[in-house]
Scaffold this motif. Structure first.
Motif, PDB file in Angstrom:
ATOM      1  N   LYS A  65       0.834  -1.209   0.000  1.00 43.34           N
ATOM      2  CA  LYS A  65       0.000   0.000   0.000  1.00 43.34           C
ATOM      3  C   LYS A  65       0.863   1.251   0.000  1.00 43.34           C
ATOM      4  N   ASN A  66       1.876   1.287   0.871  1.00 45.77           N
ATOM      5  CA  ASN A  66       2.760   2.456   0.906  1.00 45.77           C
ATOM      6  C   ASN A  66       3.445   2.676  -0.439  1.00 45.77           C
ATOM      7  N   PHE A  67       3.844   1.587  -1.085  1.00 45.33           N
ATOM      8  CA  PHE A  67       4.502   1.702  -2.382  1.00 45.33           C
ATOM      9  C   PHE A  67       3.581   2.339  -3.405  1.00 45.33           C
ATOM     10  N   ILE A  68       2.342   1.871  -3.462  1.00 42.45           N
ATOM     11  CA  ILE A  68       1.371   2.424  -4.414  1.00 42.45           C
ATOM     12  C   ILE A  68       1.111   3.897  -4.112  1.00 42.45           C
ATOM     13  N   ASP A  69       0.968   4.252  -2.834  1.00 39.32           N
ATOM     14  CA  ASP A  69       0.758   5.653  -2.457  1.00 39.32           C
ATOM     15  C   ASP A  69       1.949   6.512  -2.878  1.00 39.32           C
ATOM     16  N   GLU A  70       3.157   6.026  -2.642  1.00 38.73           N
ATOM     17  CA  GLU A  70       4.366   6.764  -3.031  1.00 38.73           C
ATOM     18  C   GLU A  70       4.453   6.900  -4.554  1.00 38.73           C
ATOM     19  N   LEU A  71       4.105   5.842  -5.251  1.00 46.78           N
ATOM     20  CA  LEU A  71       4.133   5.875  -6.714  1.00 46.78           C
ATOM     21  C   LEU A  71       3.138   6.891  -7.259  1.00 46.78           C
ATOM     22  N   ARG A  72       1.925   6.887  -6.707  1.00 46.67           N
ATOM     23  CA  ARG A  72       0.916   7.871  -7.137  1.00 46.67           C
ATOM     24  C   ARG A  72       1.388   9.293  -6.860  1.00 46.67           C
ATOM     25  N   ALA A  73       1.948   9.512  -5.680  1.00 46.24           N
ATOM     26  CA  ALA A  73       2.403  10.859  -5.312  1.00 46.24           C
ATOM     27  C   ALA A  73       3.515  11.328  -6.244  1.00 46.24           C
ATOM     28  N   SER A  74       4.467  10.452  -6.530  1.00 50.97           N
ATOM     29  CA  SER A  74       5.586  10.870  -7.379  1.00 50.97           C
ATOM     30  C   SER A  74       5.154  11.071  -8.830  1.00 50.97           C
TER      31      SER A  74
END
Length: 70
Positions: free
Chosen positions: A48-57
């Motif tokens: 989940k954190n990875f997907i959130d970070e990917l979306r943010a970047s």
């Protein structure tokens, strides 16, 4: 390919594609090798954190790309 003793080195994913491709020559299959590829999360990121970070970047804030394009 010209010359002798040639080999093909590819990723595991592409090797599977080549082995099942009817246009890939049978005589090359014994000379085809692959390197497995693995992904490991680092810095405490879970899925989940990875997907959130990917979306943010990438600048996406919605649940999916369709939300961003609407």
């Amino acid at each position: 390919m010209a010359g002798e003793r040639k080999i093909i080195i590819t990723t595991e994913k592409d090797a599977v594609r080549l082995m099942h491709n009817p246009y890939f020559p049978q005589e090359l299959k014994p000379f085809t090798f692959y390197q497995p590829v693995a992904v490991k999360m680092i810095n405490g990121l879970d899925d989940k954190n990875f997907i959130d970070e990917l979306r943010a970047s990438a600048g996406f804030s919605g649940q999916n790309l369709q939300d961003e394009l609407s």
